[in-house]
Design an enzyme around this catalytic site. Sequence first.
Site, PDB file in Angstrom:
ATOM      1  N   SER A   7       0.872  -1.187   0.000  1.00  0.00           N
ATOM      2  CA  SER A   7       0.000   0.000   0.000  1.00  0.00           C
ATOM      3  C   SER A   7       0.901   1.226   0.000  1.00  0.00           C
ATOM      4  O   SER A   7       1.885   1.274   0.742  1.00  0.00           O
ATOM      5  CB  SER A   7      -0.854  -0.015   1.263  1.00  0.00           C
ATOM      6  OG  SER A   7      -1.315   1.281   1.543  1.00  0.00           O
ATOM      7  N   HIS A  32      -1.480  -1.548  -3.936  1.00  0.00           N
ATOM      8  CA  HIS A  32      -2.762  -1.315  -3.252  1.00  0.00           C
ATOM      9  C   HIS A  32      -2.944   0.200  -3.088  1.00  0.00           C
ATOM     10  O   HIS A  32      -2.096   0.875  -2.509  1.00  0.00           O
ATOM     11  CB  HIS A  32      -2.696  -2.028  -1.900  1.00  0.00           C
ATOM     12  CG  HIS A  32      -3.938  -1.959  -1.081  1.00  0.00           C
ATOM     13  ND1 HIS A  32      -4.989  -2.818  -1.257  1.00  0.00           N
ATOM     14  CD2 HIS A  32      -4.293  -1.148  -0.062  1.00  0.00           C
ATOM     15  CE1 HIS A  32      -5.943  -2.549  -0.375  1.00  0.00           C
ATOM     16  NE2 HIS A  32      -5.537  -1.525   0.361  1.00  0.00           N
ATOM     17  N   ASP A  34      -5.209   3.095  -1.677  1.00  0.00           N
ATOM     18  CA  ASP A  34      -6.249   3.358  -0.677  1.00  0.00           C
ATOM     19  C   ASP A  34      -6.964   4.678  -0.952  1.00  0.00           C
ATOM     20  O   ASP A  34      -6.375   5.750  -0.809  1.00  0.00           O
ATOM     21  CB  ASP A  34      -5.610   3.423   0.713  1.00  0.00           C
ATOM     22  CG  ASP A  34      -5.217   2.050   1.240  1.00  0.00           C
ATOM     23  OD1 ASP A  34      -6.095   1.170   1.296  1.00  0.00           O
ATOM     24  OD2 ASP A  34      -4.040   1.867   1.598  1.00  0.00           O
ATOM     25  N   MET A  36      -9.750   7.199   0.268  1.00  0.00           N
ATOM     26  CA  MET A  36     -10.538   7.548   1.468  1.00  0.00           C
ATOM     27  C   MET A  36     -11.198   8.906   1.264  1.00  0.00           C
ATOM     28  O   MET A  36     -10.598   9.799   0.655  1.00  0.00           O
ATOM     29  CB  MET A  36      -9.636   7.624   2.695  1.00  0.00           C
ATOM     30  CG  MET A  36      -8.841   6.361   2.955  1.00  0.00           C
ATOM     31  SD  MET A  36      -7.944   6.477   4.511  1.00  0.00           S
ATOM     32  CE  MET A  36      -6.947   4.986   4.429  1.00  0.00           C
ATOM     33  N   HIS A  65      -8.716   0.185  -3.212  1.00  0.00           N
ATOM     34  CA  HIS A  65      -9.493  -0.069  -1.986  1.00  0.00           C
ATOM     35  C   HIS A  65     -10.310   1.176  -1.674  1.00  0.00           C
ATOM     36  O   HIS A  65      -9.771   2.184  -1.216  1.00  0.00           O
ATOM     37  CB  HIS A  65      -8.507  -0.406  -0.852  1.00  0.00           C
ATOM     38  CG  HIS A  65      -9.157  -0.701   0.454  1.00  0.00           C
ATOM     39  ND1 HIS A  65      -8.443  -0.848   1.625  1.00  0.00           N
ATOM     40  CD2 HIS A  65     -10.467  -0.890   0.780  1.00  0.00           C
ATOM     41  CE1 HIS A  65      -9.280  -1.106   2.617  1.00  0.00           C
ATOM     42  NE2 HIS A  65     -10.511  -1.125   2.133  1.00  0.00           N
ATOM     43  N   MET A  67     -12.512   3.178   0.329  1.00  0.00           N
ATOM     44  CA  MET A  67     -13.093   3.424   1.658  1.00  0.00           C
ATOM     45  C   MET A  67     -13.914   4.696   1.569  1.00  0.00           C
ATOM     46  O   MET A  67     -13.501   5.772   2.012  1.00  0.00           O
ATOM     47  CB  MET A  67     -11.959   3.531   2.686  1.00  0.00           C
ATOM     48  CG  MET A  67     -11.330   2.174   2.989  1.00  0.00           C
ATOM     49  SD  MET A  67      -9.713   2.297   3.723  1.00  0.00           S
ATOM     50  CE  MET A  67      -8.719   2.471   2.257  1.00  0.00           C
ATOM     51  N   MET A 143     -10.598  -7.038   6.652  1.00  0.00           N
ATOM     52  CA  MET A 143      -9.803  -5.971   7.280  1.00  0.00           C
ATOM     53  C   MET A 143      -9.325  -6.449   8.655  1.00  0.00           C
ATOM     54  O   MET A 143     -10.114  -6.925   9.467  1.00  0.00           O
ATOM     55  CB  MET A 143     -10.641  -4.698   7.459  1.00  0.00           C
ATOM     56  CG  MET A 143     -10.972  -3.958   6.179  1.00  0.00           C
ATOM     57  SD  MET A 143      -9.531  -3.442   5.223  1.00  0.00           S
ATOM     58  CE  MET A 143      -8.734  -2.266   6.323  1.00  0.00           C
ATOM     59  N   ASP A 181      -5.802  -6.986   5.084  1.00  0.00           N
ATOM     60  CA  ASP A 181      -5.253  -5.627   5.030  1.00  0.00           C
ATOM     61  C   ASP A 181      -5.244  -5.037   6.430  1.00  0.00           C
ATOM     62  O   ASP A 181      -6.297  -4.908   7.062  1.00  0.00           O
ATOM     63  CB  ASP A 181      -6.141  -4.780   4.088  1.00  0.00           C
ATOM     64  CG  ASP A 181      -5.634  -3.356   3.899  1.00  0.00           C
ATOM     65  OD1 ASP A 181      -4.529  -3.035   4.383  1.00  0.00           O
ATOM     66  OD2 ASP A 181      -6.358  -2.582   3.246  1.00  0.00           O
TER      67      ASP A 181
HETATM   68  C1  DX5 Z   1      -5.900   1.100   6.198  1.00  0.00           C
HETATM   69  C2  DX5 Z   1      -5.580   0.820   4.763  1.00  0.00           C
HETATM   70  C3  DX5 Z   1      -4.421  -0.066   4.588  1.00  0.00           C
HETATM   71  C4  DX5 Z   1      -3.125   0.499   5.111  1.00  0.00           C
HETATM   72  C5  DX5 Z   1      -2.362  -0.644   5.695  1.00  0.00           C
HETATM   73  O1  DX5 Z   1      -7.147   1.659   6.299  1.00  0.00           O
HETATM   74  O2  DX5 Z   1      -6.672   0.220   4.113  1.00  0.00           O
HETATM   75  O3  DX5 Z   1      -4.274  -0.486   3.245  1.00  0.00           O
HETATM   76  O4  DX5 Z   1      -2.319   1.107   4.137  1.00  0.00           O
HETATM   77  O5  DX5 Z   1      -1.262  -0.166   6.357  1.00  0.00           O
HETATM   78  P1  DX5 Z   1      -0.498  -1.041   7.442  1.00  0.00           P
HETATM   79  O6  DX5 Z   1       0.061  -2.245   6.733  1.00  0.00           O
HETATM   80  O7  DX5 Z   1       0.539  -0.126   7.991  1.00  0.00           O
HETATM   81  O8  DX5 Z   1      -1.525  -1.449   8.480  1.00  0.00           O
HETATM   82 ZN    ZN Z   2      -6.264  -0.725   2.170  1.00  0.00          ZN
END
Ligand code: DX5
Ligand code: ZN
Length: 220
Positions: A7, A32, A34, A36, A65, A67, A143, A181
């Site tokens: 990620s 990956h 993310d 948000m 991903h 969110m 998750m 994740d």
């Molecule tokens: C968290 C994200 C993850 C995050 C994971 O909400 O969806 O993808 O980047 O990071 P680590 O591996 O540090 O938990």
């Molecule tokens: Zn993620």
Amino acid sequence: MSIIAPSILNSNLLNLREELIKFKNEGIEWIHYDVMDFHFVPNLTFGPKLLKDINQEFNFKIDAHMMVEIKGKFEDYLDTFIKVGVDQFTFHIESFKNKDYLIDLIRYIKQSKIRASIALNPGTSIKELTDDILVYLDNVLIMSVNPGFGGQSFMEPVLDKVRQLVIKRKENKQSFTIQIDGGIDDVTFPLAKVAGVDSFVSGSYLANKDDLKSRLKKLV
Ligand code: DX5
Ligand code: ZN
């Protein structure tokens, strides 16, 4: 063979090109990404523009991903990402109040020839993932932290859901992959692997590291 999808959430964005080159040189296939929105999670990250720039220079597969809170017409929203290149879309089951709407979105993803994936937060039961949803999926994301931030501690009890999914997949004669994740590092990786995880997202364990090669070697 396990899939490792770094990620970029915790990468230093001013050094993102160098970071991506390092991943490429280590044979990483999936990144990956993310997304948000400050509504579904208390954090705000990237939109389609950064992804466009990444895809213009690199040929990673992109695991988006999402969110995000979903309302209204989803096609326009998805199309902005599809246009720049996504290989797997993961949406959260908690983002949807209406199951038919969720299934419509999954079908739209599939029609666009993109892998469809649904994520479950740590507090969400596997029962929410009913067979009429599961039948469409290429991937299920469990998750292992509450979404929103990198660097949180791995929640081991979620591995029960992984084990249940492995059984369900066999019963249903399906072939979706199981992804995890949150908090994946050299200690938690083997626990998740033994439970049956196929695909591992890892953020802060791999971000901004000079010893990336030896860290990746520990994730096998
Ligand atoms: C968290 C994200 C993850 C995050 C994971 O909400 O969806 O993808 O980047 O990071 P680590 O591996 O540090 O938990
Ligand atoms: Zn993620």
